[in-house]
Design a protein around this motif. Structure first.
Motif, PDB file in Angstrom:
ATOM      1  N   ILE A  42      -4.779  -3.437  -5.269  1.00 19.58           N
ATOM      2  CA  ILE A  42      -4.045  -2.189  -5.451  1.00 19.58           C
ATOM      3  C   ILE A  42      -3.092  -2.380  -6.633  1.00 19.58           C
ATOM      4  O   ILE A  42      -2.323  -3.339  -6.661  1.00 19.58           O
ATOM      5  CB  ILE A  42      -3.253  -1.824  -4.189  1.00 19.58           C
ATOM      6  N   GLY A  43      -3.151  -1.485  -7.609  1.00 18.63           N
ATOM      7  CA  GLY A  43      -2.265  -1.577  -8.775  1.00 18.63           C
ATOM      8  C   GLY A  43      -0.944  -0.902  -8.505  1.00 18.63           C
ATOM      9  O   GLY A  43      -0.857   0.326  -8.461  1.00 18.63           O
ATOM     10  N   ALA A  44       0.106  -1.689  -8.343  1.00 19.39           N
ATOM     11  CA  ALA A  44       1.408  -1.140  -7.944  1.00 19.39           C
ATOM     12  C   ALA A  44       2.196  -0.560  -9.107  1.00 19.39           C
ATOM     13  O   ALA A  44       3.178   0.151  -8.901  1.00 19.39           O
ATOM     14  CB  ALA A  44       2.247  -2.234  -7.273  1.00 19.39           C
ATOM     15  N   GLY A  45       1.790  -0.846 -10.337  1.00 15.60           N
ATOM     16  CA  GLY A  45       2.607  -0.485 -11.499  1.00 15.60           C
ATOM     17  C   GLY A  45       2.901   0.983 -11.661  1.00 15.60           C
ATOM     18  O   GLY A  45       3.897   1.355 -12.269  1.00 15.60           O
ATOM     19  N   SER A  46       2.040   1.850 -11.126  1.00 17.06           N
ATOM     20  CA  SER A  46       2.249   3.295 -11.276  1.00 17.06           C
ATOM     21  C   SER A  46       2.750   3.944  -9.986  1.00 17.06           C
ATOM     22  O   SER A  46       2.779   5.174  -9.890  1.00 17.06           O
ATOM     23  CB  SER A  46       0.932   3.960 -11.694  1.00 17.06           C
ATOM     24  N   MET A  47       3.164   3.133  -9.018  1.00 15.75           N
ATOM     25  CA  MET A  47       3.519   3.677  -7.709  1.00 15.75           C
ATOM     26  C   MET A  47       4.993   3.520  -7.377  1.00 15.75           C
ATOM     27  O   MET A  47       5.584   2.473  -7.636  1.00 15.75           O
ATOM     28  CB  MET A  47       2.700   2.967  -6.613  1.00 15.75           C
ATOM     29  N   TYR A  48       5.557   4.551  -6.774  1.00 18.62           N
ATOM     30  CA  TYR A  48       6.881   4.421  -6.176  1.00 18.62           C
ATOM     31  C   TYR A  48       6.734   3.584  -4.908  1.00 18.62           C
ATOM     32  O   TYR A  48       5.641   3.526  -4.314  1.00 18.62           O
ATOM     33  CB  TYR A  48       7.461   5.790  -5.835  1.00 18.62           C
ATOM     34  N   PRO A  49       7.806   2.935  -4.465  1.00 19.79           N
ATOM     35  CA  PRO A  49       7.692   2.063  -3.291  1.00 19.79           C
ATOM     36  C   PRO A  49       7.055   2.716  -2.073  1.00 19.79           C
ATOM     37  O   PRO A  49       6.200   2.107  -1.419  1.00 19.79           O
ATOM     38  CB  PRO A  49       9.153   1.667  -3.025  1.00 19.79           C
ATOM     39  N   GLU A  50       7.430   3.968  -1.762  1.00 20.88           N
ATOM     40  CA  GLU A  50       6.870   4.604  -0.567  1.00 20.88           C
ATOM     41  C   GLU A  50       5.369   4.886  -0.731  1.00 20.88           C
ATOM     42  O   GLU A  50       4.598   4.826   0.236  1.00 20.88           O
ATOM     43  CB  GLU A  50       7.619   5.896  -0.235  1.00 20.88           C
ATOM     44  N   VAL A  51       4.945   5.199  -1.960  1.00 19.71           N
ATOM     45  CA  VAL A  51       3.520   5.422  -2.231  1.00 19.71           C
ATOM     46  C   VAL A  51       2.765   4.100  -2.131  1.00 19.71           C
ATOM     47  O   VAL A  51       1.650   4.039  -1.599  1.00 19.71           O
ATOM     48  CB  VAL A  51       3.329   6.055  -3.619  1.00 19.71           C
ATOM     49  N   PHE A  52       3.361   3.044  -2.637  1.00 18.91           N
ATOM     50  CA  PHE A  52       2.777   1.705  -2.573  1.00 18.91           C
ATOM     51  C   PHE A  52       2.527   1.307  -1.121  1.00 18.91           C
ATOM     52  O   PHE A  52       1.449   0.826  -0.768  1.00 18.91           O
ATOM     53  CB  PHE A  52       3.736   0.723  -3.249  1.00 18.91           C
ATOM     54  N   ARG A  53       3.509   1.513  -0.259  1.00 16.54           N
ATOM     55  CA  ARG A  53       3.346   1.181   1.159  1.00 16.54           C
ATOM     56  C   ARG A  53       2.204   1.993   1.784  1.00 16.54           C
ATOM     57  O   ARG A  53       1.396   1.463   2.563  1.00 16.54           O
ATOM     58  CB  ARG A  53       4.649   1.453   1.914  1.00 16.54           C
ATOM     59  N   GLU A  54       2.131   3.260   1.414  1.00 18.96           N
ATOM     60  CA  GLU A  54       1.080   4.121   1.962  1.00 18.96           C
ATOM     61  C   GLU A  54      -0.310   3.609   1.574  1.00 18.96           C
ATOM     62  O   GLU A  54      -1.229   3.581   2.401  1.00 18.96           O
ATOM     63  CB  GLU A  54       1.269   5.554   1.447  1.00 18.96           C
ATOM     64  N   HIS A  55      -0.469   3.177   0.321  1.00 15.40           N
ATOM     65  CA  HIS A  55      -1.767   2.678  -0.125  1.00 15.40           C
ATOM     66  C   HIS A  55      -2.136   1.381   0.591  1.00 15.40           C
ATOM     67  O   HIS A  55      -3.305   1.171   0.927  1.00 15.40           O
ATOM     68  CB  HIS A  55      -1.760   2.476  -1.641  1.00 15.40           C
ATOM     69  N   ILE A  56      -1.166   0.531   0.820  1.00 12.38           N
ATOM     70  CA  ILE A  56      -1.436  -0.706   1.565  1.00 12.38           C
ATOM     71  C   ILE A  56      -1.894  -0.387   2.978  1.00 12.38           C
ATOM     72  O   ILE A  56      -2.880  -0.949   3.477  1.00 12.38           O
ATOM     73  CB  ILE A  56      -0.182  -1.605   1.594  1.00 12.38           C
ATOM     74  N   GLN A  57      -1.207   0.519   3.626  1.00  7.18           N
ATOM     75  CA  GLN A  57      -1.556   0.871   4.996  1.00  7.18           C
ATOM     76  C   GLN A  57      -2.944   1.501   5.078  1.00  7.18           C
ATOM     77  O   GLN A  57      -3.724   1.208   5.994  1.00  7.18           O
ATOM     78  CB  GLN A  57      -0.494   1.817   5.570  1.00  7.18           C
ATOM     79  N   LYS A  58      -3.271   2.355   4.110  1.00  8.36           N
ATOM     80  CA  LYS A  58      -4.596   2.986   4.096  1.00  8.36           C
ATOM     81  C   LYS A  58      -5.688   1.964   3.774  1.00  8.36           C
ATOM     82  O   LYS A  58      -6.800   2.059   4.306  1.00  8.36           O
ATOM     83  CB  LYS A  58      -4.621   4.130   3.075  1.00  8.36           C
TER      84      LYS A  58
END
Length: 242
Positions: A42-58
């Motif tokens: 997952i590329g975190a560079g374009s994500m806000y922290p809450e979006v990053f967490r959501e992608h990890i969970q999904k």
């Protein structure tokens, strides 16, 4: 690529890593690559922290195979991103664009495998000294951000291999089986591929961008911001002609 130090390190079937690209590699792409036997990031560079967490969970729901995240160390909220990685139980982190000494020890103390992206022998050795589990040696022809050394992938890989004890992953301009084989012959234990995955169905890139990338020829990209933070882009003239 056959079973080797990379497949053993990450618990994957093939030593092929999908690059953690901004705006492109969310949970859909990462989980698809992992489900196919490679390692999705997952590329975190374009994500806000809450979006990053959501992608990890999904991603955890979409695959039961190993996956990881890419964390650019210059990210303004890097402390929050690291905290999310630990809280969500992510086991593999690729770091880039910064000093690996800053976070490697903390991540490894939590049982996380850490890999750092480098563009030279000098920085490969610094990453090894920092305690990372492997390095990605990225040549100058890579898409996105590059190092300033101007060393091409197939020149860089054998030079880094001679100085490194930990596993080596090749990146930059690799998009086919022939490229993977060439990287392996030159000493790479695995490969990281970006642009080829960016044009896949699961990539979140726009369909017009995907079409454009697949039609590019030699001379249709250029390097910008060379003195600050080099980045390879598609030439404006190419975009106008599409």
């Amino acid at each position: 690529m056959r079973n080797n130090r990379i497949t053993e390190l990450f618990g994957i079937d093939y030593s092929i890593i999908q690059g953690g690209m901004v705006w492109v590699s969310g949970y859909k792409l990462a989980s698809a690559v992992s489900n196919a036997g490679g390692l999705g990031l997952i590329g975190a560079g374009s994500m806000y922290p809450e979006v990053f967490r959501e992608h990890i969970q999904k991603c955890k729901k979409a695959t039961d195979k190993p996956f990881g995240v890419n964390l650019p160390l210059i990210y303004p909220d890097i402390d929050k991103m690291v905290a999310i990685v630990i809280e969500e139980g992510v086991k593999i982190v690729f770091t880039s664009a910064g000093n690996p000494n800053t976070w490697t020890a903390k991540l490894k103390a939590k049982g996380i495998k850490v890999v750092h992206v480098v563009s030279s022998i000098k920085f490969a050795l610094k990453a090894q000294q920092a305690g990372v589990d492997a390095v990605v040696a990225e040549g100058f022809e890579a898409g996105g951000h590059n190092g300033r050394e101007e060393t091409t992938t197939f020149t860089l890989i054998p030079m880094v291999k001679e100085h490194l004890e930990i596993p080596l992953i090749a990146a930059g301009g690799i998009a086919s089986g022939r490229g993977i084989l060439a990287a392996e012959v030159l000493g790479a234990d695995g490969v990281q591929i970006g642009s080829r995955f960016a044009v896949s169905t699961e990539s979140s890139a726009h369909i017009k961008f995907k079409k454009m990338v697949t039609e590019l020829q030699d001379g249709t990209t250029q390097l910008t911001f060379k003195e600050l933070a080099p980045v390879r882009i598609i030439k404006t003239s190419t975009i106008k002609n599409c």
